[in-house]
Write a protein that holds these residues in place. Structure first.
Motif, PDB file in Angstrom:
ATOM      1  N   VAL A   1      48.612  48.840  23.118  1.00 39.90           N
ATOM      2  CA  VAL A   1      47.454  48.014  22.789  1.00 39.90           C
ATOM      3  C   VAL A   1      47.607  46.742  23.608  1.00 39.90           C
ATOM      4  N   VAL A   2      46.634  46.468  24.453  1.00 42.91           N
ATOM      5  CA  VAL A   2      46.684  45.291  25.312  1.00 42.91           C
ATOM      6  C   VAL A   2      45.427  44.454  25.091  1.00 42.91           C
ATOM      7  N   THR A   3      45.565  43.167  25.308  1.00 40.29           N
ATOM      8  CA  THR A   3      44.417  42.276  25.281  1.00 40.29           C
ATOM      9  C   THR A   3      44.256  41.716  26.684  1.00 40.29           C
ATOM     10  N   VAL A   4      43.161  42.071  27.310  1.00 42.30           N
ATOM     11  CA  VAL A   4      42.880  41.651  28.679  1.00 42.30           C
ATOM     12  C   VAL A   4      41.591  40.837  28.657  1.00 42.30           C
ATOM     13  N   GLY A   5      41.684  39.604  29.074  1.00 45.50           N
ATOM     14  CA  GLY A   5      40.509  38.747  29.086  1.00 45.50           C
ATOM     15  C   GLY A   5      39.893  38.553  27.715  1.00 45.50           C
TER      16      GLY A   5
ATOM     17  N   PRO B   1      40.999  43.183  42.016  1.00 41.05           N
ATOM     18  CA  PRO B   1      40.941  43.019  40.554  1.00 41.05           C
ATOM     19  C   PRO B   1      41.947  41.981  40.053  1.00 41.05           C
ATOM     20  N   ASP B   2      41.707  41.543  38.825  1.00 39.35           N
ATOM     21  CA  ASP B   2      42.640  40.639  38.156  1.00 39.35           C
ATOM     22  C   ASP B   2      43.732  41.412  37.428  1.00 39.35           C
ATOM     23  N   ALA B   3      43.447  42.668  37.082  1.00 40.55           N
ATOM     24  CA  ALA B   3      44.419  43.510  36.373  1.00 40.55           C
ATOM     25  C   ALA B   3      44.109  44.978  36.636  1.00 40.55           C
ATOM     26  N   VAL B   4      45.122  45.804  36.431  1.00 40.81           N
ATOM     27  CA  VAL B   4      44.997  47.252  36.559  1.00 40.81           C
ATOM     28  C   VAL B   4      45.586  47.904  35.317  1.00 40.81           C
ATOM     29  N   LEU B   5      44.894  48.929  34.821  1.00 42.60           N
ATOM     30  CA  LEU B   5      45.412  49.780  33.758  1.00 42.60           C
ATOM     31  C   LEU B   5      45.672  51.143  34.365  1.00 42.60           C
TER      32      LEU B   5
ATOM     33  N   THR C   1      48.515  41.880  37.643  1.00 40.09           N
ATOM     34  CA  THR C   1      48.942  42.302  36.307  1.00 40.09           C
ATOM     35  C   THR C   1      48.640  43.782  36.149  1.00 40.09           C
ATOM     36  N   ILE C   2      49.662  44.561  35.779  1.00 40.04           N
ATOM     37  CA  ILE C   2      49.503  46.012  35.632  1.00 40.04           C
ATOM     38  C   ILE C   2      50.051  46.432  34.272  1.00 40.04           C
ATOM     39  N   TYR C   3      49.231  47.169  33.535  1.00 41.12           N
ATOM     40  CA  TYR C   3      49.639  47.769  32.272  1.00 41.12           C
ATOM     41  C   TYR C   3      49.637  49.277  32.481  1.00 41.12           C
TER      42      TYR C   3
END
Length: 171
Positions: free
Chosen positions: A68-72, A25-29, A49-51
Motif C-alpha cells: 500500500v503506497v501513497t503517491v501524491g 515521470p515523478d514515480a514508477v510502479l 521514486t520506484i515502488y
C-alpha cells in the motif's frame, strides 16, 4: 505529478526505459514479474521514486507480495495478482483487499491484459504487459495526480499513444 505503472516486463527493460525518458515521470510502479527490472530502472534513473511488488516469477523475498503506497496523496494497493486469483476476465480478490487497506485505487498485473474498471467501490487497473502482451499491444498506465487526487488514468501503448482514458475529476 505523473506516475507510470508497468507490469510483466520479464527482463525486457528497454520499453520501460524509453517510456521513462520520454514521459519524465515523478514515480514508477512496477507490479512484478521480474523485480530485477525495477532494480535495473532504479540504477538507470537513481533520482526516480520506484515502488514494486513481487510476481509469481520473482524470488526475492525482500520484495513484498503486495504494498500500500501513497503517491501524491493518493493511497493505492499494488499487487501482482496471482495470490488474489486474478484471471483474464476478473480481478479476483484485488478489490476486496484494496478496500480492506483503505484504498480507492488498486493496480495488478499477471494476466498480461489491460483492464480498468470500478469493482466493489474500488477502481481496479491492470496496465497490461510492457513486454509480452496478450490480446492487445504492449502497454502501461499513465497517472496524473494533482492536489491529492488521481485526475486521469490513461492506458497507453509502448510508444505512449493513448488507448483508453479514465477521468476522475467531478464536474
Amino acid at each position: 505529478m505523473k506516475v507510470l505503472v508497468f507490469s510483466d516486463s520479464h527482463g525486457y527493460n528497454m520499453s520501460m526505459a524509453y517510456a521513462i525518458e520520454r514521459e519524465k515521470p515523478d514515480a514508477v510502479l512496477h507490479l512484478g514479474d521480474h523485480t530485477d527490472d525495477a532494480d535495473d530502472i532504479r540504477r538507470a534513473f537513481p533520482a526516480l521514486t520506484i515502488y514494486h511488488v513481487r510476481g509469481n516469477n520473482d524470488f526475492d523475498m525482500d520484495v513484498p507480495l503486495f504494498s500500500v503506497v501513497t503517491v501524491g496523496g493518493v493511497r493505492m494497493y499494488l499487487t501482482h495478482g496471482h495470490r488474489e486469483r486474478v484471471s483474464m476476465l476478473h480481478s479476483g480478490l484485488v478489490p476486496a483487499r484494496a478496500r480492506e487497506e483503505g484504498c480507492s485505487f488498486a493496480f495488478f498485473g499477471h494476466t498480461h491484459r489491460m483492464m480498468a474498471e470500478r469493482e466493489q467501490g474500488v477502481f481496479v487497473c491492470n496496465p497490461g504487459s510492457i513486454s509480452l502482451p496478450r490480446g492487445g499491444p504492449a502497454s502501461y498506465a499513465r497517472l496524473d495526480i494533482e492536489g491529492g487526487m488521481l485526475r486521469t488514468l490513461e492506458l497507453v501503448d509502448e510508444d505512449g499513444a493513448l488507448l483508453r482514458k479514465e477521468s476522475f475529476v467531478r464536474k
